[in-house]
Design an enzyme around this catalytic site. Structure first.
Site, PDB file in Angstrom:
ATOM      1  N   SER A  63      42.631  30.438  10.921  1.00 23.51           N
ATOM      2  CA  SER A  63      41.563  31.421  10.775  1.00 23.51           C
ATOM      3  C   SER A  63      40.483  30.785   9.923  1.00 23.51           C
ATOM      4  CB  SER A  63      42.060  32.699  10.105  1.00 23.51           C
ATOM      5  OG  SER A  63      42.921  33.403  10.976  1.00 23.51           O
ATOM      6  N   GLU A  70      23.899  37.378   5.921  1.00 20.72           N
ATOM      7  CA  GLU A  70      23.699  38.475   6.856  1.00 20.72           C
ATOM      8  C   GLU A  70      25.001  39.164   7.275  1.00 20.72           C
ATOM      9  OE1 GLU A  70      20.421  35.514   7.041  1.00 20.72           O
ATOM     10  OE2 GLU A  70      22.591  35.353   7.140  1.00 20.72           O
ATOM     11  N   SER A  71      26.157  38.636   7.008  1.00 17.63           N
ATOM     12  CA  SER A  71      27.491  39.221   7.208  1.00 17.63           C
ATOM     13  C   SER A  71      28.544  38.133   7.356  1.00 17.63           C
ATOM     14  CB  SER A  71      27.557  40.226   8.354  1.00 17.63           C
ATOM     15  OG  SER A  71      28.748  40.973   8.221  1.00 17.63           O
ATOM     16  N   HIS A  76      39.545  32.735  15.079  1.00  9.55           N
ATOM     17  CA  HIS A  76      40.998  32.796  14.900  1.00  9.55           C
ATOM     18  C   HIS A  76      41.617  32.109  16.109  1.00  9.55           C
ATOM     19  CE1 HIS A  76      40.181  35.650  11.707  1.00  9.55           C
ATOM     20  NE2 HIS A  76      39.375  36.268  12.557  1.00  9.55           N
ATOM     21  N   CYS A  91      23.319  40.990  10.239  1.00 11.08           N
ATOM     22  CA  CYS A  91      22.339  42.042   9.980  1.00 11.08           C
ATOM     23  C   CYS A  91      20.971  41.377   9.862  1.00 11.08           C
ATOM     24  CB  CYS A  91      22.675  42.777   8.687  1.00 11.08           C
ATOM     25  SG  CYS A  91      24.255  43.635   8.757  1.00 11.08           S
TER      26      CYS A  91
END
Length: 138
Positions: A63, A70-71, A76, A91
């Site tokens: 992972s 922005e996020s 994975h 975002c």
């Protein structure tokens, strides 16, 4: 999102999906996957704040997450199935999460791609009152 971003208090787009038939060797290579998420952030026009990974055993999956201003962007992997899942959530209308998703799929040599997109924006025309209660999942 069809021009509605002009009415958004918070503008967010979440692109996510499944990659099939990927290179087993690439899916086991944490150094390569970290490079891919950093490059994908650049492609999206997002600023990388931090990256990390977790490897599930010597030959297991990985992972990988990039926290962007922005996020986030995550991959994975399940090398034994030549399979990976990808999330690119950003975002701000200055970003292009779909371009990042496509870059990751190409970088992992995916033979089949399933991609989905969700609008995660909060629009000015959405009315919320103190009586509105969302479902609380604990």
């Amino acid at each position: 999102m069809g021009g509605r971003e002009k009415n958004a208090l918070v503008y967010g787009v979440h692109v996510y999906g499944n990659l099939y038939g990927c290179s087993k060797e690439l899916l086991k290579d944490e150094v390569y996957l970290l490079k891919v998420v950093k490059e994908a952030a650049d492609v999206a026009g997002a600023l990388v704040v931090s990256t990390f990974y977790y490897k599930f055993g010597v030959n297991g999956g990985i992972s990988v997450v990039a926290i962007v201003a922005e996020s986030h962007i995550s991959i994975h992997t399940w090398p034994e199935h030549e399979y990976a899942t990808v999330d690119v959530y950003t975002c701000g209308s200055h970003t292009n999460p779909m371009a990042a998703f496509e870059y990751i799929a190409k970088s992992l040599n995916a033979k089949k791609v399933e991609v989905f997109m969700s609008d995660r924006s909060y629009y000015t025309d959405i009315k919320v009152s103190s009586e509105d209660k969302g479902e609380n999942v604990s």
